[in-house]
Design an enzyme around this catalytic site. Structure first.
Site, PDB file in Angstrom:
ATOM      1  N   CYS A  49      15.025  -9.243 -18.332  1.00 40.43           N
ATOM      2  CA  CYS A  49      14.337  -9.180 -19.624  1.00 40.43           C
ATOM      3  C   CYS A  49      13.997  -7.708 -19.872  1.00 40.43           C
ATOM      4  CB  CYS A  49      13.077 -10.028 -19.588  1.00 40.43           C
ATOM      5  SG  CYS A  49      12.138  -9.912 -21.125  1.00 40.43           S
TER       6      CYS A  49
ATOM      7  N   CYS B 288      15.244  -8.385 -28.636  1.00 36.62           N
ATOM      8  CA  CYS B 288      15.697  -8.794 -27.296  1.00 36.62           C
ATOM      9  C   CYS B 288      16.205  -7.530 -26.613  1.00 36.62           C
ATOM     10  CB  CYS B 288      16.808  -9.845 -27.418  1.00 36.62           C
ATOM     11  SG  CYS B 288      17.497 -10.332 -25.832  1.00 36.62           S
TER      12      CYS B 288
END
Ligand SMILES: N[C@H](CCC[C@H](N)C(=O)O)C(=O)O
Length: 329
Positions: A80, A232
């Site tokens: 992430c 993202c």
């Protein structure tokens, strides 16, 4: 009492839990149950979030800790990017070091503090790697190819070309025009490829990118295990690599690329050495809230006694975004 944080990277929002602060660590089932609960917009905390980042100790050389990524649906992701910036800031503040590594599922990644992007907008650079195109690493299948690089896939969306990259979590990227960016296509494709389907058995993060200028993109992502998010990090990083590969006249390896997104803007730098790639992802690591919860409540997945304190960082971040708009007008 245990302190959790609510944080964001480009307004991709997370809760951070540091297992080393607990008398008894949460078990994996307790972590997954907490992640699914605390991130819920209605029944969670602070209108929910896009995932839970779990910090734990690491005995790997040069690391200050490890990061586990749990999506809102309870699925575990190998990486992430936006989250790693916030975890890096947490560890940097805790251990008073500005450059170190963080252990993630696949590898230990270099991170370091950067100059603030704007007043009271703490900023970190994190390494995004390993990078591969091989279908086994996403995985994908039934596309008639072992690597999907700038190829048409009518089954996904007529007229669009796609690139599949794992960094190491899986990404599917297409460069699109304005109309397509604002159509329902991204949501439909994201939903289709994250339900049982013939192509991506583990699902995939889907990003549409619009080229704004030389080394300048806008990227919107439908995330696996979450849905639409403001940004993202791994998606913007993988898209920056696809930008350099598929549009070499508009993008340069080893140069800063500005990636705008619905939550603000980050910068990336794509490295190509021999035939391996890595990406630096540079952007804010904002802490918006401190949350105190009795440890027993955490184990019981009970959030009713959470005591919440807001920091002064969100207004500073919003001023940064406002100034972006003035610059790009
Ligand atoms: N939804 C992603 C994990 C979070 C990645 C994203 N939030 C980022 O900043 O990279 C996945 O399942 O692969």
């Amino acid at each position: 009492m245990v302190q959790l944080l609510k944080v964001h990277g480009s307004q991709n929002k997370f809760f951070i839990l540091d297992q080393t602060e607990l008398q008894t660590k949460l078990s994996q089932p307790e972590l997954v149950a907490l992640a699914k609960h605390i991130t819920e917009p209605e029944t969670g905390l602070l209108n929910g979030a896009d995932g839970l980042l779990v910090i734990d100790k690491s005995d790997h050389e040069g690391t200050l800790g490890s990061m586990q990524v749990i999506n809102t649906d309870g699925s575990i992701a190998s990486m992430c990017g936006n989250g790693l910036r916030t975890v890096s800031r947490y560890l940097s503040d805790k251990f008073n070091k500005d450059a170190f590594k963080v252990e993630t599922m696949d590898s230990d990644l270099h991170v370091h503090r950067e100059a603030d992007l704007a007043d009271n907008v703490p900023t970190f650079s994190v390494e995004i790697s390993p990078v591969t195109f091989a279908k086994e690493t996403l995985p994908f299948d039934n596309l008639g190819t072992d690597t999907l690089i700038n190829k048409a896939v009518p089954a996904f969306a007529p007229g669009l070309k796609f690139t599949a990259i794992s960094v190491p979590n899986p990404h599917l990227i297409s460069f699109v025009d304005d109309d397509t960016m604002h159509s329902k296509t991204l949501g439909q494709l994201g939903k289709m490829l994250n339900e049982p389907n013939d192509y991506f058995p583990d699902g995939v993060n889907v990003s549409f990118a619009k080229i704004l200028d030389h080394n300048t993109l806008f990227v919107r992502t439908y995330e696996r295990g979450v849905g639409f998010t403001n940004a993202c990090g791994t998606g913007m990083s993988a898209t920056s690599l696809a930008f350099c590969l598929n549009h070499p006249e508009m993008a340069d390896f080893d140069e800063l690329i500005s990636v705008y997104n619905p939550g603000g803007m980050v910068k990336t730098r794509v490295h190509s050495r021999d035939d391996t790639f890595s990406i630096d992802l540079i952007g804010n690591a904002t802490f918006t809230h401190k949350i105190e919860i009795p440890e027993t409540d955490l184990h019981a997945n009970d959030l009713d006694h959470a005591e919440i304190t807001e920091t002064d960082e969100q207004p500073a971040y919003l001023r940064f975004v406002e100034n972006l708009k003035n610059q790009t007008v």
